[in-house]
Scaffold this motif. Structure first.
Motif, mmCIF file in Angstrom:
data_model
loop_
_atom_site.group_PDB
_atom_site.id
_atom_site.type_symbol
_atom_site.label_atom_id
_atom_site.label_comp_id
_atom_site.label_asym_id
_atom_site.label_seq_id
_atom_site.Cartn_x
_atom_site.Cartn_y
_atom_site.Cartn_z
ATOM 1 N N CYS A 1 -7.633 2.372 0.403
ATOM 2 C CA CYS A 1 -6.965 1.075 0.225
ATOM 3 C C CYS A 1 -6.538 0.833 -1.218
ATOM 4 O O CYS A 1 -5.691 -0.029 -1.474
ATOM 5 C CB CYS A 1 -7.891 -0.048 0.695
ATOM 6 S SG CYS A 1 -9.480 -0.116 -0.162
ATOM 7 N N PHE A 2 -7.100 1.595 -2.163
ATOM 8 C CA PHE A 2 -6.717 1.424 -3.572
ATOM 9 C C PHE A 2 -5.642 2.419 -3.996
ATOM 10 O O PHE A 2 -5.228 2.428 -5.160
ATOM 11 C CB PHE A 2 -7.936 1.565 -4.488
ATOM 12 C CG PHE A 2 -8.701 2.843 -4.296
ATOM 13 C CD1 PHE A 2 -8.287 4.019 -4.884
ATOM 14 C CD2 PHE A 2 -9.842 2.861 -3.513
ATOM 15 C CE1 PHE A 2 -8.981 5.201 -4.696
ATOM 16 C CE2 PHE A 2 -10.562 4.035 -3.328
ATOM 17 C CZ PHE A 2 -10.122 5.204 -3.924
ATOM 18 N N GLU B 1 4.578 1.697 -7.275
ATOM 19 C CA GLU B 1 3.483 0.797 -7.629
ATOM 20 C C GLU B 1 2.763 1.294 -8.881
ATOM 21 O O GLU B 1 2.350 0.493 -9.727
ATOM 22 C CB GLU B 1 2.514 0.677 -6.454
ATOM 23 C CG GLU B 1 3.108 -0.052 -5.248
ATOM 24 C CD GLU B 1 2.212 -0.003 -4.033
ATOM 25 O OE1 GLU B 1 2.332 -0.908 -3.179
ATOM 26 O OE2 GLU B 1 1.393 0.940 -3.921
ATOM 27 N N VAL C 1 -3.148 -5.155 -11.491
ATOM 28 C CA VAL C 1 -3.378 -4.812 -10.081
ATOM 29 C C VAL C 1 -2.914 -5.892 -9.112
ATOM 30 O O VAL C 1 -2.877 -5.660 -7.899
ATOM 31 C CB VAL C 1 -4.882 -4.532 -9.825
ATOM 32 C CG1 VAL C 1 -5.348 -3.348 -10.640
ATOM 33 C CG2 VAL C 1 -5.741 -5.766 -10.101
ATOM 34 N N LEU D 1 -7.245 4.940 -9.932
ATOM 35 C CA LEU D 1 -6.126 4.121 -9.453
ATOM 36 C C LEU D 1 -4.793 4.856 -9.603
ATOM 37 O O LEU D 1 -3.931 4.786 -8.722
ATOM 38 C CB LEU D 1 -6.081 2.794 -10.207
ATOM 39 C CG LEU D 1 -7.237 1.826 -9.949
ATOM 40 C CD1 LEU D 1 -7.106 0.594 -10.836
ATOM 41 C CD2 LEU D 1 -7.306 1.410 -8.480
ATOM 42 N N MET E 1 -2.040 3.922 -4.601
ATOM 43 C CA MET E 1 -0.760 3.292 -4.894
ATOM 44 C C MET E 1 0.389 4.267 -4.686
ATOM 45 O O MET E 1 0.241 5.469 -4.920
ATOM 46 C CB MET E 1 -0.746 2.778 -6.342
ATOM 47 C CG MET E 1 -1.711 1.642 -6.612
ATOM 48 S SD MET E 1 -1.495 0.919 -8.263
ATOM 49 C CE MET E 1 -2.253 2.195 -9.282
ATOM 50 N N VAL F 1 -8.839 -5.850 -2.723
ATOM 51 C CA VAL F 1 -9.172 -4.845 -3.738
ATOM 52 C C VAL F 1 -9.006 -5.434 -5.139
ATOM 53 O O VAL F 1 -9.867 -5.257 -6.006
ATOM 54 C CB VAL F 1 -8.293 -3.593 -3.584
ATOM 55 C CG1 VAL F 1 -8.642 -2.563 -4.649
ATOM 56 C CG2 VAL F 1 -8.466 -2.994 -2.196
ATOM 57 N N SER F 2 -7.909 -6.135 -5.373
ATOM 58 C CA SER F 2 -7.664 -6.694 -6.706
ATOM 59 C C SER F 2 -8.714 -7.729 -7.085
ATOM 60 O O SER F 2 -9.085 -7.849 -8.252
ATOM 61 C CB SER F 2 -6.267 -7.328 -6.763
ATOM 62 O OG SER F 2 -6.139 -8.380 -5.820
ATOM 63 N N LEU G 1 -1.910 -3.862 -5.513
ATOM 64 C CA LEU G 1 -3.048 -3.568 -4.643
ATOM 65 C C LEU G 1 -3.291 -4.725 -3.687
ATOM 66 O O LEU G 1 -2.952 -5.874 -3.991
ATOM 67 C CB LEU G 1 -4.317 -3.315 -5.474
ATOM 68 C CG LEU G 1 -4.349 -2.048 -6.322
ATOM 69 C CD1 LEU G 1 -5.657 -1.986 -7.107
ATOM 70 C CD2 LEU G 1 -4.195 -0.805 -5.457
#
Length: 212
Positions: free
Chosen positions: A58-59, A65, A117, A15, A61, A125-126, A121
């Motif tokens: 998509c994860f 973030e 998250v 992450l 950051m 995803v979260s 996110l």
């Protein structure tokens, strides 16, 4: 449990894109190409310049973030004796979390990651990173046998959803091991009777007294 530490290492490393710990690297993109999956994340070659472009997952950051994620971990107020000083393990400027012990990973995975998250996110995803919803019941002092099959179905569902989001390199034996923890409880009883967290905390406190 060591499995919690390994999963926590993989999650935080990926992450936060920590060098040497992230499971999302250039080799994982080549794996996607060879396996013929997740075409939107495969490398794209610029025909004019010959440069290779890698799509963001998509994860992934942004810098702000990542800082927000680390700030949530650093500013968390924990009950005395429940975990060590996790805030000292969080480096906001470098956007890293390192040096934490097994029982710290236990707390991070059970509670903090799901909170951290939420604002950084996408919702899909979260929601997948709800591993704490599985680990908290199996680590409780009292667990009903009738709940075990539901918990196993829950972790299988979570693992399948994780495979849709994270690259194949994210998954190793430790990532799949939680599926078998329910069967271990059926054979050996509640997990808390076999873990070493209390011993680790005692040793940590003893080391602190010796230094002082």
């Amino acid at each position: 449990m060591q499995v919690e530490k390994n999963i926590c290492d993989s999650l935080l490393g990926t992450l936060l894109d920590i060098l040497g710990k992230s499971k999302d690297h250039i080799n994982s993109c080549y794996d996607l190409h060879e396996m013929g999956i997740s075409k939107e994340l495969q490398r794209v070659k610029d025909c004019d310049t010959g440069n290779i472009h890698l799509a963001k997952a998509c994860f992934s950051m942004k810098l702000e973030e990542k800082r927000l994620f680390c700030t949530v971990l650093k500013d968390a107020k924990l009950p005395k004796g429940f975990a060590s000083n996790i805030s000292s393990r969080v480096q906001i400027e470098d956007m890293k979390v390192s040096g934490y012990e097994n029982h710290d990973a236990h707390f991070i995975l059970h509670y903090l990651i799901q909170v951290a998250v939420r604002k950084v996110l996408p919702k899909n995803v979260s929601l997948v990173l709800r591993l704490g919803n599985y680990f908290r019941p199996i680590c409780s002092k009292v667990i009903r046998r009738s709940d075990l099959d539901k918990l196993k179905a829950e972790i299988i569902n979570i693992e399948c959803e994780l495979e849709k989001i994270f690259p194949p390199s994210f998954f190793d034996i430790m990532t799949h091991l939680p599926i078998h923890l329910v069967d271990e409880i059926k054979l050996g009883g509640p997990t808390h009777l076999r873990w070493m967290y209390s011993t680790e905390r005692t040793m940590r406190d003893f080391k602190g007294l010796v230094r002082n």
